[in-house]
Design a protein around this motif. Structure first.
Motif, PDB file in Angstrom:
ATOM      1  N   TYR A  59     -16.779   7.625  -9.145  1.00 38.66           N
ATOM      2  CA  TYR A  59     -18.014   7.177  -8.475  1.00 38.66           C
ATOM      3  C   TYR A  59     -17.635   6.296  -7.299  1.00 38.66           C
ATOM      4  CZ  TYR A  59     -22.019   4.121  -7.625  1.00 38.66           C
ATOM      5  OH  TYR A  59     -23.008   3.385  -7.020  1.00 38.66           O
ATOM      6  N   HIS A  60     -18.132   6.657  -6.097  1.00 41.72           N
ATOM      7  CA  HIS A  60     -17.845   5.882  -4.890  1.00 41.72           C
ATOM      8  C   HIS A  60     -19.141   5.197  -4.452  1.00 41.72           C
ATOM      9  CE1 HIS A  60     -14.167   8.211  -4.856  1.00 41.72           C
ATOM     10  NE2 HIS A  60     -14.861   9.328  -4.804  1.00 41.72           N
ATOM     11  N   GLY A 104     -22.652  -3.109 -12.797  1.00 42.81           N
ATOM     12  CA  GLY A 104     -23.892  -2.681 -12.126  1.00 42.81           C
ATOM     13  C   GLY A 104     -23.988  -1.170 -11.942  1.00 42.81           C
ATOM     14  N   ILE A 105     -22.973  -0.425 -12.434  1.00 42.81           N
ATOM     15  CA  ILE A 105     -22.998   1.037 -12.247  1.00 42.81           C
ATOM     16  C   ILE A 105     -24.129   1.669 -13.059  1.00 42.81           C
ATOM     17  CG2 ILE A 105     -21.663   3.174 -12.609  1.00 42.81           C
ATOM     18  CD1 ILE A 105     -19.173   1.595 -11.981  1.00 42.81           C
ATOM     19  N   GLY A 124     -19.477   0.561  -0.008  1.00 33.31           N
ATOM     20  CA  GLY A 124     -18.063   0.499   0.352  1.00 33.31           C
ATOM     21  C   GLY A 124     -17.214  -0.235  -0.665  1.00 33.31           C
ATOM     22  N   GLY A 125     -17.819  -0.577  -1.801  1.00 29.83           N
ATOM     23  CA  GLY A 125     -17.082  -1.294  -2.851  1.00 29.83           C
ATOM     24  C   GLY A 125     -16.063  -0.392  -3.531  1.00 29.83           C
ATOM     25  N   ILE A 132     -20.269  10.930  -3.141  1.00 27.42           N
ATOM     26  CA  ILE A 132     -20.712   9.855  -4.035  1.00 27.42           C
ATOM     27  C   ILE A 132     -20.067  10.025  -5.402  1.00 27.42           C
ATOM     28  CG2 ILE A 132     -22.878  11.086  -4.621  1.00 27.42           C
ATOM     29  CD1 ILE A 132     -24.183   8.351  -4.945  1.00 27.42           C
ATOM     30  N   LEU A 133     -19.839  11.280  -5.824  1.00 26.70           N
ATOM     31  CA  LEU A 133     -19.226  11.553  -7.129  1.00 26.70           C
ATOM     32  C   LEU A 133     -18.219  12.685  -7.024  1.00 26.70           C
ATOM     33  CD1 LEU A 133     -22.463  11.394  -9.273  1.00 26.70           C
ATOM     34  CD2 LEU A 133     -20.479   9.981  -9.730  1.00 26.70           C
TER      35      LEU A 133
END
Ligand code: SF4
Length: 345
Positions: A74-75, A97-98, A79-80, A4-5
């Motif tokens: 940041y993932h 929106g992060i 899947g964006g 995720i990071l």
């Protein structure tokens, strides 16, 4: 595993200003080149003495304290497109929106909740930002969130001072999850609470991680708390990460001398067990001028010449167990010979 990071060479230096012109004359190297992958769904505990950089790591990830250099990738879970948070502005994080996806729960709920706001407004704040719900739906959402954290709709019209410390931390958790985050930094979330309440909050956090598929960065100096809740543990010393391993691997087979010193300090409830305590000599060096080479060499009982000259890299010692020590292959033997045991709990 799904990341995720990704933190790459992350640094956070706080400038010290001096002279008539208040120019930077030095800097506190709170974080000095951290490389770390955080996996989706895990609870990564971060431990170390005060001032080692553990809280700064969490604040840098959320850009509450923007990093001096390095990258934070940041993932998103949908899947964006991935983003480098370290290079984004605050407004760009809000627009994409992060900001909502990365949240924080602070140590002291008494100061982190606005004393003049009703609970329903405190929890509704992050929901209002999304501009998706009317007043009635907002209230329903807030009641659902209160229910998730073990409170009820009866608490809506109360102020923070009308709650106990444990209940206030539940409200802080409800506010953090209101924005449907993926990642939460938990900064010593139980250390301001009574011991009897700490276990309830830990169990609540564990339940929410599973239920909402959350990822945690759990910052604490309490090793038994981190053993209870974390899936992996990172040990920090003077702005550097010095050991990283699965929780069971760290407790059963720590490799860094500093980690051994931390683990030996855990109180043991059995008075008949003669457990050695590794007492480190000297103070933690100043982050204004950290020692050359291994930063721990001024206090390490096993330091050799190379330790004062070369900074040991964080390398994989076995199966994802990483350590930064020139003598990593022999530290357990050295600890056993000098202190009688290398196993603590
Ligand atoms: Fe000790 Fe040297 Fe290992 Fe640093 S590199 S922890 S000083 S043995």
């Amino acid at each position: 595993m799904d990341k995720i990071l990704e933190l790459k060479k992350l640094k956070k230096h706080y400038p010290i200003l001096g002279g008539v012109m208040r120019r930077p004359v030095n800097s506190v190297r709170a974080l000095d080149g951290i490389d770390l992958d955080i996996y989706r769904g895990e609870c990564l505990g971060v431990v170390g003495e005060s001032g080692c950089g553990k809280t700064t790591t969490g604040k840098a990830i959320l850009r509450l304290h923007p990093p001096t250099s390095g990258d934070i990738l940041y993932h998103p879970g949908d899947g964006g497109e991935s983003h480098n948070i370290a290079k984004m502005s605050y407004s760009a994080m809000q627009r994409t929106g992060i900001r909502n996806k990365l949240q924080m729960v602070f140590q002291d709920p008494t100061t982190s909740l606005n004393p003049r706001m009703l609970i329903k407004h405190i929890i509704a704040e992050p929901l209002k930002e999304q501009k998706r719900w009317g007043a009635r739906e907002l209230e329903t959402k807030v009641v659902e969130l209160l229910d998730l954290v073990g409170l009820t709709g009866d608490h809506l019209m109360r102020y923070p001072h009308e709650f106990s410390g444990g209940q206030r931390q539940r409200i802080a958790v409800a506010r953090a999850i209101a924005a449907s985050p993926e990642f939460i930094v938990l900064d010593e979330p139980t250390s301001a609470l009574d011991v009897s309440v700490q276990a309830q909050i830990l169990n609540l956090l564990h339940k929410l991680r599973k239920q909402l598929n959350l990822t945690y960065l759990f910052v604490t100096h309490h090793l038994l708390v981190v053993k209870y809740i974390s899936t992996r543990i990172a040990v920090m010393y003077l702005g550097k990460m010095i050991e990283l391993a699965k929780t069971e691997d760290l407790f059963a087979g720590a490799l860094h001398p500093y980690t051994h010193a931390l683990l030996s300090g855990i109180p043991n409830p059995d008075p008949n067990l003669d457990k050695p305590r590794i007492v480190l000599e000297g103070d933690v060096p100043s982050p204004l001028d950290p020692p050359r080479g291994c930063r721990f060499h001024t206090r390490c009982p096993f330091a050799i010449n190379v330790c004062a000259k070369e900074d040991p890299p964080l390398v994989d010692a076995a199966d994802g167990h990483k350590v930064a020590c020139h003598r990593r292959q022999e530290t357990r033997k050295l600890v056993r010979e000098k202190f009688g045991t290398a196993d603590y709990c």
